[in-house]
Scaffold this motif. Structure first.
Motif, PDB file in Angstrom:
ATOM      1  N   ILE A   1       0.838  -1.208   0.000  1.00 49.69           N
ATOM      2  CA  ILE A   1       0.000   0.000   0.000  1.00 49.69           C
ATOM      3  C   ILE A   1       0.869   1.254   0.000  1.00 49.69           C
ATOM      4  O   ILE A   1       0.585   2.221  -0.725  1.00 49.69           O
ATOM      5  CB  ILE A   1      -0.946  -0.026   1.205  1.00 49.69           C
ATOM      6  N   ARG A   2       1.924   1.245   0.769  1.00 49.54           N
ATOM      7  CA  ARG A   2       2.820   2.406   0.795  1.00 49.54           C
ATOM      8  C   ARG A   2       3.460   2.626  -0.568  1.00 49.54           C
ATOM      9  O   ARG A   2       3.588   3.770  -1.030  1.00 49.54           O
ATOM     10  CB  ARG A   2       3.900   2.206   1.862  1.00 49.54           C
ATOM     11  N   GLU A   3       3.849   1.541  -1.236  1.00 45.32           N
ATOM     12  CA  GLU A   3       4.454   1.655  -2.561  1.00 45.32           C
ATOM     13  C   GLU A   3       3.484   2.295  -3.558  1.00 45.32           C
ATOM     14  O   GLU A   3       3.871   3.164  -4.348  1.00 45.32           O
ATOM     15  CB  GLU A   3       4.871   0.268  -3.059  1.00 45.32           C
ATOM     16  N   GLU A   4       2.210   1.896  -3.503  1.00 43.02           N
ATOM     17  CA  GLU A   4       1.224   2.467  -4.415  1.00 43.02           C
ATOM     18  C   GLU A   4       0.957   3.925  -4.094  1.00 43.02           C
ATOM     19  O   GLU A   4       0.813   4.764  -4.992  1.00 43.02           O
ATOM     20  CB  GLU A   4      -0.079   1.661  -4.347  1.00 43.02           C
ATOM     21  N   ARG A   5       0.897   4.262  -2.827  1.00 42.45           N
ATOM     22  CA  ARG A   5       0.715   5.659  -2.437  1.00 42.45           C
ATOM     23  C   ARG A   5       1.868   6.514  -2.949  1.00 42.45           C
ATOM     24  O   ARG A   5       1.666   7.614  -3.477  1.00 42.45           O
ATOM     25  CB  ARG A   5       0.621   5.768  -0.914  1.00 42.45           C
ATOM     26  N   ASN A   6       3.093   6.015  -2.787  1.00 43.62           N
ATOM     27  CA  ASN A   6       4.257   6.756  -3.250  1.00 43.62           C
ATOM     28  C   ASN A   6       4.253   6.921  -4.766  1.00 43.62           C
ATOM     29  O   ASN A   6       4.637   7.970  -5.290  1.00 43.62           O
ATOM     30  CB  ASN A   6       5.546   6.055  -2.809  1.00 43.62           C
ATOM     31  N   ARG A   7       3.810   5.880  -5.474  1.00 42.40           N
ATOM     32  CA  ARG A   7       3.763   5.941  -6.936  1.00 42.40           C
ATOM     33  C   ARG A   7       2.782   7.009  -7.403  1.00 42.40           C
ATOM     34  O   ARG A   7       3.071   7.771  -8.332  1.00 42.40           O
ATOM     35  CB  ARG A   7       3.358   4.577  -7.503  1.00 42.40           C
ATOM     36  N   LEU A   8       1.620   7.068  -6.741  1.00 45.88           N
ATOM     37  CA  LEU A   8       0.577   7.996  -7.170  1.00 45.88           C
ATOM     38  C   LEU A   8       0.852   9.433  -6.725  1.00 45.88           C
ATOM     39  O   LEU A   8       0.701  10.377  -7.507  1.00 45.88           O
ATOM     40  CB  LEU A   8      -0.777   7.537  -6.624  1.00 45.88           C
TER      41      LEU A   8
END
Length: 343
Positions: free
Chosen positions: A157-164
């Protein structure tokens, strides 16, 4: 002043679960400064992919309500450059306009943003797209996320937040969630400490809280004092130690814990009185349960019912009917575990 270290943590598992099972926003509280984030929850039902129009057509959008615009400027204007504040603004407007017009809510939302914060319009519109992309990602991946262990789930989830959103903006948007996870990890660590006294555990707890919340520690403690204290008292190792003490030692330990949480003398006296009342109620309940057990072994039928009714009146007075209703539903309050300082 004690040097503070920064604890890194990732979003709380319970909030993650609520995101992909409930996706329902909480009531937004106005942020204070750039780090006063509240725990993030996903918003609303699954939404269709919106068009990527940079700005809504003027002819398709009604004039934004002047009163609404004034409220938005008053509530969010001082900190509108903060990504967290922008996301909270977006979620508040989503709830408002989706309820009014489920089909055209996006156009109305953007019109309100354009009227309230024209200089930040493009930035907020992009964050709306990112917010909706994140919501769709959670919906599409909830089964996969559910199969991961907590650390893997938080990392994904953190990785996706950072990507967006970018790492810096994501850290601001979910700062409160990360701090809450750091507190949760601290409590888990404290609960597993071997050979440490109750006082040592309390000192470790308060020091870690200062490290996590840094300059906001006093404000955080003032607003969440009961929660902070209750989370410490909820630790099984703390309850076990309190349970092993004499009544006098336990009373003194509870007072020291509350004092360590910053309670003043007047508050400590009120808690002492509450502890005394609780102890008396539990002692009364233990005697009642012992007599109740004897009656159920000696009588049955209507005779038993009458004797139990008399017993409840004798022990609980006006509360007898409440106790009777609980027992009829299978709940016996004095068979619950005693949680020192909590019940």
């Amino acid at each position: 002043m004690k040097k503070r270290k920064t604890l890194l943590a990732i979003g709380a598992p319970l909030l993650v679960l609520s995101l992909y099972f409930a996706l329902r926003p909480e009531k937004i509280q106005e942020p204070v400064g750039t780090a006063a984030a509240t725990p993030e929850e996903a918003a609303g039902a699954v939404l269709p992919a919106p068009p990527r129009a940079a700005q809504p057509s003027v002819s398709a959008v009604p004039t934004a309500d002047a009163e609404l615009v004034a409220r938005l400027r008053s509530r969010y204007g001082a900190n509108i450059r903060n990504p967290y504040v922008q996301i909270k603004l977006i979620e508040a407007l989503m709830r408002h306009f989706q309820k009014l017009d489920p089909q055209h809510w996006r156009e109305a939302l953007l019109a309100a943003v354009r009227a309230a914060f024209p200089d930040r319009y493009d930035e907020i519109a992009k964050n709306l797209d990112k917010r909706l992309d994140y919501e769709r990602w959670i919906n599409e991946n909830h089964a996969r996320l559910d199969g991961l262990d907590p650390e893997e789930r938080r990392a994904a989830i953190r990785e996706e937040r950072n990507r967006l959103f970018g790492e810096e903006a994501a850290d601001e948007i979910w700062a409160s969630e990360q701090k809450n996870q750091a507190v949760t990890d601290t409590l888990k660590e404290i609960d597993g400490l071997q050979g440490k006294s109750l006082g040592d555990k309390l000192t470790t707890y308060t020091e870690r809280l200062e490290e996590i919340y840094e300059e906001q520690y006093d404000t955080y403690l003032e607003k969440h004092r009961h929660e902070v204290m209750n989370r410490f008292l909820s630790l099984e190792s703390v309850q076990a130690e309190l349970d092993a003490m004499s009544a006098a030692a336990r009373s003194e330990s509870l007072r020291e814990i509350r004092k360590g949480m910053g309670l003043d003398d007047a508050a400590l006296a009120r808690w002492d009185s509450l502890d005394h009342d609780r102890d008396a109620r539990w002692e009364n309940g233990k005697k009642y349960m012992a007599e109740r057990k004897a009656l159920t072994e000696a009588y049955s039928g209507k005779e038993l019912e009458q004797k139990l009714a008399d017993l409840r009146r004798r022990y609980f007075g006006d509360e007898a009917e409440v106790i009777a209703a609980e027992e009829e539903g299978g709940f016996f309050r004095f068979n619950r575990p005693r949680r020192w300082g909590q019940n």
